[in-house]
Scaffold this active site. Sequence first.
Site, PDB file in Angstrom:
ATOM      1  N   ASN A 111     -41.068   8.519  13.385  1.00 35.00           N
ATOM      2  CA  ASN A 111     -41.529   9.528  12.439  1.00 35.00           C
ATOM      3  C   ASN A 111     -41.306   9.043  11.010  1.00 35.00           C
ATOM      4  O   ASN A 111     -40.396   8.261  10.738  1.00 35.00           O
ATOM      5  CB  ASN A 111     -40.816  10.868  12.667  1.00 35.00           C
ATOM      6  CG  ASN A 111     -39.538  11.010  11.862  1.00 35.00           C
ATOM      7  OD1 ASN A 111     -39.581  11.351  10.674  1.00 35.00           O
ATOM      8  ND2 ASN A 111     -38.395  10.717  12.479  1.00 35.00           N
ATOM      9  N   PHE A 115     -38.739  14.674   4.941  1.00 38.66           N
ATOM     10  CA  PHE A 115     -38.108  15.951   4.575  1.00 38.66           C
ATOM     11  C   PHE A 115     -39.149  17.033   4.254  1.00 38.66           C
ATOM     12  O   PHE A 115     -39.011  17.785   3.290  1.00 38.66           O
ATOM     13  CB  PHE A 115     -37.171  15.786   3.368  1.00 38.66           C
ATOM     14  CG  PHE A 115     -35.852  15.098   3.664  1.00 38.66           C
ATOM     15  CD1 PHE A 115     -35.488  14.726   4.945  1.00 38.66           C
ATOM     16  CD2 PHE A 115     -34.979  14.816   2.624  1.00 38.66           C
ATOM     17  CE1 PHE A 115     -34.277  14.098   5.199  1.00 38.66           C
ATOM     18  CE2 PHE A 115     -33.756  14.192   2.867  1.00 38.66           C
ATOM     19  CZ  PHE A 115     -33.412  13.831   4.161  1.00 38.66           C
ATOM     20  N   SER A 174     -31.813   9.387   6.257  1.00 39.46           N
ATOM     21  CA  SER A 174     -33.226   9.301   6.620  1.00 39.46           C
ATOM     22  C   SER A 174     -33.856   8.100   5.932  1.00 39.46           C
ATOM     23  O   SER A 174     -33.652   7.885   4.734  1.00 39.46           O
ATOM     24  CB  SER A 174     -33.967  10.567   6.190  1.00 39.46           C
ATOM     25  OG  SER A 174     -35.366  10.386   6.329  1.00 39.46           O
ATOM     26  N   ASN A 176     -36.994   7.840   5.376  1.00 41.35           N
ATOM     27  CA  ASN A 176     -38.328   8.240   4.944  1.00 41.35           C
ATOM     28  C   ASN A 176     -38.408   8.840   3.549  1.00 41.35           C
ATOM     29  O   ASN A 176     -39.475   9.251   3.107  1.00 41.35           O
ATOM     30  CB  ASN A 176     -38.909   9.235   5.967  1.00 41.35           C
ATOM     31  CG  ASN A 176     -39.005   8.622   7.348  1.00 41.35           C
ATOM     32  OD1 ASN A 176     -39.419   7.475   7.483  1.00 41.35           O
ATOM     33  ND2 ASN A 176     -38.604   9.374   8.355  1.00 41.35           N
ATOM     34  N   THR A 177     -37.273   8.919   2.848  1.00 46.23           N
ATOM     35  CA  THR A 177     -37.247   9.289   1.440  1.00 46.23           C
ATOM     36  C   THR A 177     -36.769   8.075   0.667  1.00 46.23           C
ATOM     37  O   THR A 177     -35.628   7.640   0.846  1.00 46.23           O
ATOM     38  CB  THR A 177     -36.301  10.480   1.183  1.00 46.23           C
ATOM     39  OG1 THR A 177     -36.795  11.627   1.892  1.00 46.23           O
ATOM     40  CG2 THR A 177     -36.217  10.800  -0.293  1.00 46.23           C
ATOM     41  N   LYS A 216     -24.071  12.535   7.947  1.00 47.01           N
ATOM     42  CA  LYS A 216     -24.932  11.850   8.920  1.00 47.01           C
ATOM     43  C   LYS A 216     -25.311  10.482   8.379  1.00 47.01           C
ATOM     44  O   LYS A 216     -25.875  10.373   7.288  1.00 47.01           O
ATOM     45  CB  LYS A 216     -26.190  12.674   9.203  1.00 47.01           C
ATOM     46  CG  LYS A 216     -27.020  12.129  10.362  1.00 47.01           C
ATOM     47  CD  LYS A 216     -28.067  13.130  10.802  1.00 47.01           C
ATOM     48  CE  LYS A 216     -28.788  12.663  12.063  1.00 47.01           C
ATOM     49  NZ  LYS A 216     -29.727  13.685  12.568  1.00 47.01           N
ATOM     50  N   ASN A 245     -28.601   8.566  12.593  1.00 45.85           N
ATOM     51  CA  ASN A 245     -29.984   8.932  12.340  1.00 45.85           C
ATOM     52  C   ASN A 245     -30.908   7.918  13.021  1.00 45.85           C
ATOM     53  O   ASN A 245     -30.471   7.106  13.835  1.00 45.85           O
ATOM     54  CB  ASN A 245     -30.234   8.976  10.821  1.00 45.85           C
ATOM     55  CG  ASN A 245     -31.260  10.027  10.424  1.00 45.85           C
ATOM     56  OD1 ASN A 245     -32.302  10.148  11.054  1.00 45.85           O
ATOM     57  ND2 ASN A 245     -30.969  10.790   9.384  1.00 45.85           N
TER      58      ASN A 245
END
Length: 363
Positions: A111, A115, A174, A176-177, A216, A245
């Site tokens: 994915n 966020f 994450s 993805n940021t 996390k 994660n």
Amino acid sequence: MIGRLAGIASRSLFVFDPEIAHNLSITALKTGISPVCPPKPDPRLTQTVAGIRFENPVGLAAGYDKNAEVPDTLLKLGFGHVEVGTLTPKPQVGNDKPRLFRLVEDRAVINRFGFNNQGHDAVFARLSARGDSKGIVGINIGANKDSADRIADYVLGIRRFYSLATYFTVNISSPNTPGLRDLQARESLAALLSAVLAARNEEADRAGKRLPVFLKIAPDLTEEGLDDVAAEALAHELDGLIVSNTTLSREGLKDQVQAKQAGGMSGAPLFAKSTAVLARMRKRVGPHLPIIGVGGVGSAENAAEKIRAGADLVQVYSCMVYEGPALPGNINRGLSKLLDHDGVASIRDLRDTRVDYWAAQPL
């Protein structure tokens, strides 16, 4: 029979685009009707972690119920706790679609959501409407992509949801940021933890109750990075860690077409890597700091092995895509059978029994 039908319904969602299927599953759960029968409580699975009494060790990781739309229905599936989010102060749409991909042959998911969520205000109103609903609901907090002060965003999350959360998770892992994982660097992490825990302590004084804060982390940290996280977690008296994660690694994947997609990979292929990181962290932080193990938990044996490697609790998400909504109940039933077979009095007695083995595994 009900569980079998739920599994068939879950697999039928595979005809849809993955993100559409995800949204349809949320819509189905909004009926409030649990599609499976949860197992009977087993007192051997109950334990107190970070001051919270968990009826069983199996939780739902953040990312599924991003906007806290169905936490109570999810608890009815047999989860001992549900973590909602990741939540950012302002709503944001996340990255461009498509951004969710199944790797069926690998039983994995990639994915790059970024966020996407409805923001603090919308979710605060929804959680407030739960009233006196029981069950452990953790709040996973993050920072907006365009934030000028990301640490301030995390502090806002603590203050906004302090009256509603059972615990908090600070998500800095994450992929993805852009730049978010930089907060895992020691100097940045020290500043973040200082600000977040100071806010928690102030809110605790006002509310008369102290909520735990977990951090996390990513499974892609170097040994030096793990050293830094462990040192800061202990120095700031953090309440616990969540390991881990999603990963940027694509090692060993069979589906080399979808493997080229950008984003974080989760599911079965993440199990070994995340469990090795978990055991390394357990050896670094000692026996007392709580750790929640996440990554590739798709069976009772997977959950037990995370606990043997040093986890107090486990969380699932991506494996439920393939195993269906009966997964938490099946894991808990399986853990009870494992305790019967091994003559173990409490799930707690499994912890750390294979930490040395897993800490020695390659990353």
